[in-house]
Design a protein around this motif. Sequence first.
Motif, PDB file in Angstrom:
ATOM      1  N   GLU A 285       0.828  -1.209   0.078  1.00  0.00           N
ATOM      2  CA  GLU A 285      -0.127  -0.142  -0.055  1.00  0.00           C
ATOM      3  C   GLU A 285       0.686   1.185  -0.021  1.00  0.00           C
ATOM      4  O   GLU A 285       1.244   1.768   1.139  1.00  0.00           O
ATOM      5  N   GLU A 286       1.497   1.705  -1.077  1.00  0.00           N
ATOM      6  CA  GLU A 286       2.237   2.946  -1.340  1.00  0.00           C
ATOM      7  C   GLU A 286       1.779   3.359  -2.567  1.00  0.00           C
ATOM      8  O   GLU A 286       1.837   2.593  -3.855  1.00  0.00           O
ATOM      9  N   SER A 287       1.413   4.738  -2.810  1.00  0.00           N
ATOM     10  CA  SER A 287       1.233   5.504  -3.865  1.00  0.00           C
ATOM     11  C   SER A 287       2.017   5.507  -4.889  1.00  0.00           C
ATOM     12  O   SER A 287       1.571   4.993  -6.395  1.00  0.00           O
ATOM     13  N   GLY A 288       3.352   5.359  -4.682  1.00  0.00           N
ATOM     14  CA  GLY A 288       4.430   5.391  -5.691  1.00  0.00           C
ATOM     15  C   GLY A 288       4.221   4.161  -6.577  1.00  0.00           C
ATOM     16  O   GLY A 288       4.261   3.971  -7.842  1.00  0.00           O
ATOM     17  N   ILE A 289       4.379   2.819  -5.893  1.00  0.00           N
ATOM     18  CA  ILE A 289       4.581   1.658  -6.464  1.00  0.00           C
ATOM     19  C   ILE A 289       3.262   1.400  -7.232  1.00  0.00           C
ATOM     20  O   ILE A 289       3.205   0.663  -8.327  1.00  0.00           O
ATOM     21  N   LYS A 290       2.113   1.844  -6.731  1.00  0.00           N
ATOM     22  CA  LYS A 290       0.793   1.643  -7.327  1.00  0.00           C
ATOM     23  C   LYS A 290       0.682   2.356  -8.726  1.00  0.00           C
ATOM     24  O   LYS A 290       0.527   1.645  -9.828  1.00  0.00           O
ATOM     25  N   ALA A 291       1.385   3.638  -8.865  1.00  0.00           N
ATOM     26  CA  ALA A 291       1.525   4.297 -10.207  1.00  0.00           C
ATOM     27  C   ALA A 291       2.431   3.613 -11.073  1.00  0.00           C
ATOM     28  O   ALA A 291       2.323   3.553 -12.326  1.00  0.00           O
ATOM     29  N   ASP A 292       3.817   2.985 -10.499  1.00  0.00           N
ATOM     30  CA  ASP A 292       4.493   2.344 -11.151  1.00  0.00           C
ATOM     31  C   ASP A 292       3.981   1.051 -11.779  1.00  0.00           C
ATOM     32  O   ASP A 292       4.387   0.775 -13.006  1.00  0.00           O
ATOM     33  N   PHE A 293       3.104   0.472 -10.849  1.00  0.00           N
ATOM     34  CA  PHE A 293       2.428  -0.895 -11.621  1.00  0.00           C
ATOM     35  C   PHE A 293       1.593  -0.440 -13.077  1.00  0.00           C
ATOM     36  O   PHE A 293       1.540  -1.156 -13.865  1.00  0.00           O
ATOM     37  N   LEU A 294       1.104   0.605 -12.596  1.00  0.00           N
ATOM     38  CA  LEU A 294      -0.004   1.000 -13.768  1.00  0.00           C
ATOM     39  C   LEU A 294       0.900   1.301 -15.055  1.00  0.00           C
ATOM     40  O   LEU A 294       0.479   0.946 -16.280  1.00  0.00           O
ATOM     41  N   GLU A 295       1.832   2.019 -14.943  1.00  0.00           N
ATOM     42  CA  GLU A 295       2.900   2.157 -16.107  1.00  0.00           C
ATOM     43  C   GLU A 295       3.587   0.825 -16.537  1.00  0.00           C
ATOM     44  O   GLU A 295       3.685   0.712 -17.830  1.00  0.00           O
ATOM     45  N   TRP A 296       4.024   0.041 -15.738  1.00  0.00           N
ATOM     46  CA  TRP A 296       4.844  -1.182 -16.102  1.00  0.00           C
ATOM     47  C   TRP A 296       3.610  -2.044 -16.708  1.00  0.00           C
ATOM     48  O   TRP A 296       4.049  -2.774 -17.770  1.00  0.00           O
ATOM     49  N   ALA A 297       2.471  -2.165 -16.196  1.00  0.00           N
ATOM     50  CA  ALA A 297       1.335  -2.947 -16.944  1.00  0.00           C
ATOM     51  C   ALA A 297       1.258  -2.689 -18.438  1.00  0.00           C
ATOM     52  O   ALA A 297       1.200  -3.219 -19.384  1.00  0.00           O
ATOM     53  N   GLU A 298       1.325  -1.110 -18.627  1.00  0.00           N
ATOM     54  CA  GLU A 298       1.114  -0.533 -19.962  1.00  0.00           C
ATOM     55  C   GLU A 298       2.321  -0.750 -20.892  1.00  0.00           C
ATOM     56  O   GLU A 298       2.240  -1.168 -22.260  1.00  0.00           O
ATOM     57  N   LYS A 299       3.553  -0.764 -20.178  1.00  0.00           N
ATOM     58  CA  LYS A 299       4.657  -1.159 -21.130  1.00  0.00           C
ATOM     59  C   LYS A 299       4.690  -2.611 -21.519  1.00  0.00           C
ATOM     60  O   LYS A 299       4.762  -2.856 -22.578  1.00  0.00           O
ATOM     61  N   LEU A 300       4.511  -3.480 -20.667  1.00  0.00           N
ATOM     62  CA  LEU A 300       4.325  -5.103 -20.939  1.00  0.00           C
ATOM     63  C   LEU A 300       2.934  -5.390 -21.790  1.00  0.00           C
ATOM     64  O   LEU A 300       3.250  -6.467 -22.601  1.00  0.00           O
ATOM     65  N   ALA A 301       2.124  -4.935 -21.566  1.00  0.00           N
ATOM     66  CA  ALA A 301       0.792  -5.308 -22.266  1.00  0.00           C
ATOM     67  C   ALA A 301      -0.085  -4.025 -22.637  1.00  0.00           C
ATOM     68  O   ALA A 301      -0.819  -3.640 -22.089  1.00  0.00           O
ATOM     69  N   PRO A 302       0.733  -3.462 -23.631  1.00  0.00           N
ATOM     70  CA  PRO A 302       0.114  -2.036 -24.106  1.00  0.00           C
ATOM     71  C   PRO A 302      -1.331  -2.197 -24.784  1.00  0.00           C
ATOM     72  O   PRO A 302      -1.490  -3.487 -25.448  1.00  0.00           O
ATOM     73  N   PHE A 303      -2.068  -1.129 -24.914  1.00  0.00           N
ATOM     74  CA  PHE A 303      -3.213  -1.029 -25.653  1.00  0.00           C
ATOM     75  C   PHE A 303      -2.453  -1.137 -27.166  1.00  0.00           C
ATOM     76  O   PHE A 303      -1.393  -0.386 -27.275  1.00  0.00           O
TER      77      PHE A 303
ATOM     78  N   GLY B  98      -7.065  -5.169  -9.133  1.00  0.00           N
ATOM     79  CA  GLY B  98      -6.566  -4.401 -10.300  1.00  0.00           C
ATOM     80  C   GLY B  98      -7.461  -4.530 -11.645  1.00  0.00           C
ATOM     81  O   GLY B  98      -8.032  -5.497 -12.080  1.00  0.00           O
ATOM     82  N   GLU B  99      -8.259  -3.313 -11.767  1.00  0.00           N
ATOM     83  CA  GLU B  99      -9.334  -3.134 -12.805  1.00  0.00           C
ATOM     84  C   GLU B  99      -8.263  -2.639 -14.002  1.00  0.00           C
ATOM     85  O   GLU B  99      -7.653  -1.561 -14.043  1.00  0.00           O
ATOM     86  N   TRP B 100      -8.492  -3.184 -15.193  1.00  0.00           N
ATOM     87  CA  TRP B 100      -7.877  -2.801 -16.438  1.00  0.00           C
ATOM     88  C   TRP B 100      -8.789  -2.575 -17.464  1.00  0.00           C
ATOM     89  O   TRP B 100      -8.340  -2.072 -18.487  1.00  0.00           O
ATOM     90  N   ASP B 101     -10.231  -2.673 -17.130  1.00  0.00           N
ATOM     91  CA  ASP B 101     -11.229  -2.313 -18.201  1.00  0.00           C
ATOM     92  C   ASP B 101     -12.519  -1.935 -17.370  1.00  0.00           C
ATOM     93  O   ASP B 101     -13.262  -2.333 -17.489  1.00  0.00           O
ATOM     94  N   GLY B 102     -12.481  -0.949 -16.893  1.00  0.00           N
ATOM     95  CA  GLY B 102     -13.327  -0.564 -15.644  1.00  0.00           C
ATOM     96  C   GLY B 102     -14.669   0.445 -16.440  1.00  0.00           C
ATOM     97  O   GLY B 102     -14.786   0.424 -17.387  1.00  0.00           O
ATOM     98  N   GLN B 103     -15.124   1.179 -15.433  1.00  0.00           N
ATOM     99  CA  GLN B 103     -16.415   2.021 -15.847  1.00  0.00           C
ATOM    100  C   GLN B 103     -17.561   1.017 -16.084  1.00  0.00           C
ATOM    101  O   GLN B 103     -18.082   1.293 -17.133  1.00  0.00           O
ATOM    102  N   ARG B 104     -17.346   0.007 -15.667  1.00  0.00           N
ATOM    103  CA  ARG B 104     -18.476  -1.045 -15.580  1.00  0.00           C
ATOM    104  C   ARG B 104     -18.630  -1.969 -14.571  1.00  0.00           C
ATOM    105  O   ARG B 104     -17.718  -2.130 -13.731  1.00  0.00           O
ATOM    106  N   LYS B 105     -19.882  -2.765 -14.270  1.00  0.00           N
ATOM    107  CA  LYS B 105     -19.995  -3.568 -13.144  1.00  0.00           C
ATOM    108  C   LYS B 105     -18.872  -4.916 -12.968  1.00  0.00           C
ATOM    109  O   LYS B 105     -18.964  -5.480 -14.034  1.00  0.00           O
ATOM    110  N   LYS B 106     -18.264  -4.914 -12.129  1.00  0.00           N
ATOM    111  CA  LYS B 106     -17.446  -6.137 -11.734  1.00  0.00           C
ATOM    112  C   LYS B 106     -17.646  -6.661 -10.590  1.00  0.00           C
ATOM    113  O   LYS B 106     -17.886  -5.994  -9.568  1.00  0.00           O
ATOM    114  N   ARG B 107     -17.192  -8.079 -10.525  1.00  0.00           N
ATOM    115  CA  ARG B 107     -17.306  -8.916  -9.097  1.00  0.00           C
ATOM    116  C   ARG B 107     -16.016  -9.598  -8.767  1.00  0.00           C
ATOM    117  O   ARG B 107     -15.217 -10.246  -9.685  1.00  0.00           O
TER     118      ARG B 107
END
Lengths: 137, 137, 137
Positions: C55-73, C120-129
């Motif tokens: 639970e650290e805001s920096g690593i969470k931001a890093d994870f979002l960037e890393w996810a985009e780098k390895l599995a890009p849109f 980890g939500e990768w395709d949000g703005q919709r209902k998930k469980r």
Amino acid sequence: MKTLTEYLHFDTKNKREIINITDQVEEIVKKSGVQEGIALISAMHITASVFINDEESGIKADFLEWAEKLAPFNPAYQHHRTGETNGDAHMKSILFNHEVIVPITKGVIDFGPWQQIFYGEWDGQRKKRVIVKVIGA
Amino acid sequence: MKTLTEYLHFDTKNKREIINITDQVEEIVKKSGVQEGIALISAMHITASVFINDEESGIKADFLEWAEKLAPFNPAYQHHRTGETNGDAHMKSILFNHEVIVPITKGVIDFGPWQQIFYGEWDGQRKKRVIVKVIGA
Amino acid sequence: MKTLTEYLHFDTKNKREIINITDQVEEIVKKSGVQEGIALISAMHITASVFINDEESGIKADFLEWAEKLAPFNPAYQHHRTGETNGDAHMKSILFNHEVIVPITKGVIDFGPWQQIFYGEWDGQRKKRVIVKVIGA
């Protein structure tokens, strides 16, 4: 239901190491007396992994290189604003996963011919733990 | 506690394939009689994966390409000094993970709308196995 | 054997978000009355993850960037011939894994000092469980 919980302790010489823990886990499974069930083997730290692969020195060296390629050390990680320098270790923990579940059949780990359990240390030279929890009948 | 253990067998035509095994697992869950519990579905080889995703031919083709991009075939892997040529398959097994645990509720796999279970073969054209172990009440 | 099954609901504001769900899972573990066992926490969608980290805001931001780098849109994914545009979210779900199993000892989650559970939500703005299933004694 039978359960047994034990903890493995690590304090590696190197920053990054891959350590075979299969024998230690097998010992705990036997001690539990569980004949049919599962064992959870899970790193208790966010900069370490537990995974299953092959006891072969070449592939273990390849894994260390591959981890560095996909989750490289990088001074620019935002996590490093906290004073830490181990952002890459957090990513390596995700890439290799932090836990495995192994099946227990007739009192032993039910593995294929080459499967072995490894602890992946990504930020070592400090005290770390792995939990082994056996549940079954 | 109820348990049931079965093995799925594979001998793929291609080196790399993604095979939907959901129906086979669902069958084993029903056979177990477990109403509340979990099933472990785990590859018994270090060059294969079990993972959950979508039954859609496009994404399965994308996964094969993505696996090759992040964990490419490379003659230079140190593992290949053993005479093997499948270092990439070991890495793909890590990337996609080798196992899943699925929840069982009211006697069936408790999945969301699109979830399906896949066997990922990264070094095929030989005999391989997956263990399915159901535990619960 | 005791079991308890609950579902967490999400409908994120952003397409991609990392949400700490540790307290909600801990609550369910306590409610289950299980003293020794495990909890499965698993995304019920193929474009989301559940993983353990910090639970650290920096690593969470890093994870979002890393996810985009390895599995890009990437508009060119074959999955997009279906009309979808979320191929990258499927890959991010694989990279971060869709589930974790946590150990329960003496009635609480048996974690190391920094471990927390994240959705980890990768395709949000919709209902998930997310399903949380506790089993044990």
